[in-house]
Write an enzyme that holds these catalytic residues in place. Structure first.
Site, PDB file in Angstrom:
ATOM      1  N   SER A  54       0.854  -1.175  -0.183  1.00 35.52           N
ATOM      2  CA  SER A  54      -0.050  -0.100   0.170  1.00 35.52           C
ATOM      3  C   SER A  54       0.806   1.312  -0.146  1.00 35.52           C
ATOM      4  O   SER A  54       1.903   1.253   0.380  1.00 35.52           O
ATOM      5  CB  SER A  54      -0.902   0.005   1.359  1.00 35.52           C
ATOM      6  OG  SER A  54      -1.577   1.424   1.310  1.00 35.52           O
ATOM      7  N   TYR A  87      -1.403  -1.055  10.810  1.00 33.53           N
ATOM      8  CA  TYR A  87      -1.713  -1.326   9.059  1.00 33.53           C
ATOM      9  C   TYR A  87      -0.583  -0.739   8.389  1.00 33.53           C
ATOM     10  O   TYR A  87      -0.172  -1.418   7.587  1.00 33.53           O
ATOM     11  CB  TYR A  87      -3.132  -0.816   8.738  1.00 33.53           C
ATOM     12  CG  TYR A  87      -3.319  -0.875   7.403  1.00 33.53           C
ATOM     13  CD1 TYR A  87      -3.585  -2.081   6.798  1.00 33.53           C
ATOM     14  CD2 TYR A  87      -3.083   0.029   6.340  1.00 33.53           C
ATOM     15  CE1 TYR A  87      -3.923  -2.240   5.195  1.00 33.53           C
ATOM     16  CE2 TYR A  87      -3.453  -0.180   5.343  1.00 33.53           C
ATOM     17  CZ  TYR A  87      -3.736  -1.075   4.516  1.00 33.53           C
ATOM     18  OH  TYR A  87      -4.034  -1.329   3.256  1.00 33.53           O
ATOM     19  N   LYS A 129       2.511  -2.671   6.388  1.00 28.86           N
ATOM     20  CA  LYS A 129       2.527  -2.559   4.744  1.00 28.86           C
ATOM     21  C   LYS A 129       4.232  -1.982   4.406  1.00 28.86           C
ATOM     22  O   LYS A 129       4.696  -2.541   3.377  1.00 28.86           O
ATOM     23  CB  LYS A 129       1.594  -1.594   4.181  1.00 28.86           C
ATOM     24  CG  LYS A 129       0.200  -1.942   4.226  1.00 28.86           C
ATOM     25  CD  LYS A 129      -0.136  -3.302   3.392  1.00 28.86           C
ATOM     26  CE  LYS A 129      -1.486  -3.886   3.148  1.00 28.86           C
ATOM     27  NZ  LYS A 129      -1.357  -4.968   2.340  1.00 28.86           N
TER      28      LYS A 129
HETATM   29  N1  LIG Z   1      -8.808  -0.436  -1.244  1.00 25.53           N
HETATM   30  C1  LIG Z   1      -7.860   0.482  -1.226  1.00 25.53           C
HETATM   31  O1  LIG Z   1      -7.858   1.725  -1.203  1.00 25.53           O
HETATM   32  C2  LIG Z   1      -6.446  -0.028  -0.982  1.00 25.53           C
HETATM   33  C3  LIG Z   1      -5.245   0.841  -0.927  1.00 25.53           C
HETATM   34  C4  LIG Z   1      -4.056   0.425  -0.574  1.00 25.53           C
HETATM   35  C5  LIG Z   1      -3.956  -0.981  -0.563  1.00 25.53           C
HETATM   36  N2  LIG Z   1      -5.023  -2.025  -0.504  1.00 25.53           N
HETATM   37  C6  LIG Z   1      -4.596  -3.381  -0.419  1.00 25.53           C
HETATM   38  O2  LIG Z   1      -5.179  -4.228  -1.404  1.00 25.53           O
HETATM   39  C7  LIG Z   1      -5.566  -5.355  -0.989  1.00 25.53           C
HETATM   40  C8  LIG Z   1      -6.970  -5.772  -1.325  1.00 25.53           C
HETATM   41  O3  LIG Z   1      -7.809  -4.871  -0.471  1.00 25.53           O
HETATM   42  P1  LIG Z   1      -9.345  -4.443  -1.072  1.00 25.53           P
HETATM   43  O4  LIG Z   1      -9.363  -2.974  -0.993  1.00 25.53           O
HETATM   44  O5  LIG Z   1      -9.664  -5.370  -2.315  1.00 25.53           O
HETATM   45  O6  LIG Z   1     -10.244  -5.075  -0.135  1.00 25.53           O
HETATM   46  P2  LIG Z   1     -11.720  -6.035   0.126  1.00 25.53           P
HETATM   47  O7  LIG Z   1     -12.452  -5.508  -1.094  1.00 25.53           O
HETATM   48  O8  LIG Z   1     -12.051  -5.825   1.441  1.00 25.53           O
HETATM   49  O9  LIG Z   1     -11.406  -7.469  -0.153  1.00 25.53           O
HETATM   50  C9  LIG Z   1     -10.638  -8.303   0.818  1.00 25.53           C
HETATM   51  C10 LIG Z   1     -10.395  -9.459   0.418  1.00 25.53           C
HETATM   52  O10 LIG Z   1      -9.560 -10.077   1.403  1.00 25.53           O
HETATM   53  C11 LIG Z   1     -10.296 -11.417   1.910  1.00 25.53           C
HETATM   54  N3  LIG Z   1      -9.712 -11.316   3.254  1.00 25.53           N
HETATM   55  C12 LIG Z   1      -9.725 -10.869   4.413  1.00 25.53           C
HETATM   56  N4  LIG Z   1      -9.288 -11.046   5.370  1.00 25.53           N
HETATM   57  C13 LIG Z   1      -8.663 -12.444   4.883  1.00 25.53           C
HETATM   58  C14 LIG Z   1      -7.835 -13.266   5.527  1.00 25.53           C
HETATM   59  N5  LIG Z   1      -7.558 -13.273   6.807  1.00 25.53           N
HETATM   60  N6  LIG Z   1      -7.493 -14.303   4.812  1.00 25.53           N
HETATM   61  C15 LIG Z   1      -7.910 -14.623   3.838  1.00 25.53           C
HETATM   62  N7  LIG Z   1      -8.757 -13.615   2.873  1.00 25.53           N
HETATM   63  C16 LIG Z   1      -9.140 -12.432   3.463  1.00 25.53           C
HETATM   64  C17 LIG Z   1     -11.583 -10.978   1.533  1.00 25.53           C
HETATM   65  O11 LIG Z   1     -12.466 -12.072   1.557  1.00 25.53           O
HETATM   66  P3  LIG Z   1     -13.220 -12.972   2.898  1.00 25.53           P
HETATM   67  O12 LIG Z   1     -14.100 -12.109   3.685  1.00 25.53           O
HETATM   68  O13 LIG Z   1     -14.057 -14.000   2.234  1.00 25.53           O
HETATM   69  O14 LIG Z   1     -11.916 -13.164   3.692  1.00 25.53           O
HETATM   70  C18 LIG Z   1     -11.831 -10.321   0.458  1.00 25.53           C
HETATM   71  O15 LIG Z   1     -11.707 -11.013  -0.702  1.00 25.53           O
HETATM   72  C19 LIG Z   1      -5.253  -5.424   0.528  1.00 25.53           C
HETATM   73  O16 LIG Z   1      -3.795  -5.845   0.596  1.00 25.53           O
HETATM   74  C20 LIG Z   1      -5.248  -4.017   0.939  1.00 25.53           C
HETATM   75  O17 LIG Z   1      -4.483  -3.613   1.974  1.00 25.53           O
HETATM   76  C21 LIG Z   1      -6.328  -1.386  -0.632  1.00 25.53           C
END
Ligand SMILES: NC(=O)c1ccc[n+]([C@@H]2O[C@H](COP(=O)([O-])OP(=O)(O)OC[C@H]3O[C@@H](n4cnc5c(N)ncnc54)[C@H](OP(=O)(O)O)[C@@H]3O)[C@@H](O)[C@H]2O)c1
Length: 255
Positions: free
Chosen positions: A148, A161, A165
């Site tokens: 991130s 968090y 990262k």
């Molecule tokens: N969205 C942003 O603005 C943003 C910015 C920077 C970085 N990121 C990074 O991008 C990645 C994906 O984020 P996202 O925004 O796509 O999140 P999201 O839409 O909330 O999706 C999270 C996914 O992870 C799964 N998950 C959560 N905890 C888990 C665990 N302990 N073991 C296995 N699966 C798990 C969830 O499914 P289940 O509930 O079925 O487990 C879901 O498939 C993350 O690493 C996040 O830190 C996101």
């Protein structure tokens, strides 16, 4: 003139954690579109099966497997299954992460601290160890860690968090250096603010959103699909000489 094959993933086996929605789903769909057999994984099998079914309906190859990456036994059992069913792994995308508490760093709860470290650091680390062992047996592979922008510039009230990262960015360099002799590359993707459930608390609050947009040169939030192209690059032969890199896909936020 024929089109480049550099981005083809035909015959490759790819594992994407957190692929039931958001950024992980977009990554799983694109890797499958490029020919990979994608193992769609998260904690709850229903969401994974839904994504896998959609990929198959589109003519791709996918298998849904549940795995909580914060649980060591589940990491062990998922790799036992990958060995048995597929016998190899070419691409690992460590994407699933957690951010259970928004608060001033002085109010950090021990349970939230532990959960964040267990999933975001220990989970990424041992998923990479198990994938690396399997990749080493077959001459190499590509590991992509979704970190991130917070790993470089900590987000407000996202203390532990952000710390995890930053650890993922360093972990990426560790695996890049020590696994290069086995033909394994390891790179990190640093997404900026992306419109997913994970970021909904930020994106749905007009005041927070406007403050965020003021710091993003492209003046908009990313769609999950805008993260997938960078992962395809890092997963494919197009990036054959790239390892240990942290790639910002952030609308210019960190520039
Ligand atoms: N969205 C942003 O603005 C943003 C910015 C920077 C970085 N990121 C990074 O991008 C990645 C994906 O984020 P996202 O925004 O796509 O999140 P999201 O839409 O909330 O999706 C999270 C996914 O992870 C799964 N998950 C959560 N905890 C888990 C665990 N302990 N073991 C296995 N699966 C798990 C969830 O499914 P289940 O509930 O079925 O487990 C879901 O498939 C993350 O690493 C996040 O830190 C996101």
């Amino acid at each position: 003139m024929s089109k480049t094959q550099l981005f083809d993933l035909d015959g490759k086996i790819a594992f994407v954690s957190g692929a039931s929605r958001g950024i992980g789903e977009a990554i799983a769909r694109l890797l499958a579109q490029q020919g990979a057999h994608v193992i769609v994984s998260s904690r709850k099998i229903e969401g994974c099966q839904h994504v896998a079914d959609a990929i198959i309906a589109d003519g791709g190859k996918a298998t849904a497997i549940a795995c909580h990456i914060g649980e060591m036994e589940q990491i062990d059992s998922v790799f036992a299954r990958i060995r048995e069913e597929f016998g190899r792994l070419d691409i690992l995308v460590n994407n699933a992460a957690t951010n259970p508490q928004f608060c001033n760093v002085l109010d950090t709860d021990l349970g939230a601290f532990q959960k964040t470290v267990d999933v975001n650091i220990r989970g990424y680390f041992f998923m990479s160890v198990e994938a690396g062992k399997l990749m080493r047996e077959h001459g190499g592979g590509s590991i992509i860690n979704v970190a991130s922008i917070n790993g470089v510039s900590p987000g407000v009230f996202q203390g532990i968090y952000s710390v995890t990262k930053a650890a993922v960015i360093n972990m990426t360099k560790v695996f890049a250096k020590e696994c290069a002799p086995f033909g394994i590359r390891c790179n990190a993707l640093l997404p900026g603010l992306t419109d997913t459930k994970f970021a909904s608390a930020l994106v749905s609050n007009e005041q927070i959103l406007n403050t965020a947009l003021a710091q993003i040169p492209l003046k908009r939030v990313a769609a999950p699909s805008e993260m997938a192209g960078a992962v395809l690059y890092l997963a494919s032969d197009a990036s054959s000489y790239t390892t240990g890199v942290a790639l910002n896909v952030d609308g210019g936020f960190l520039s």
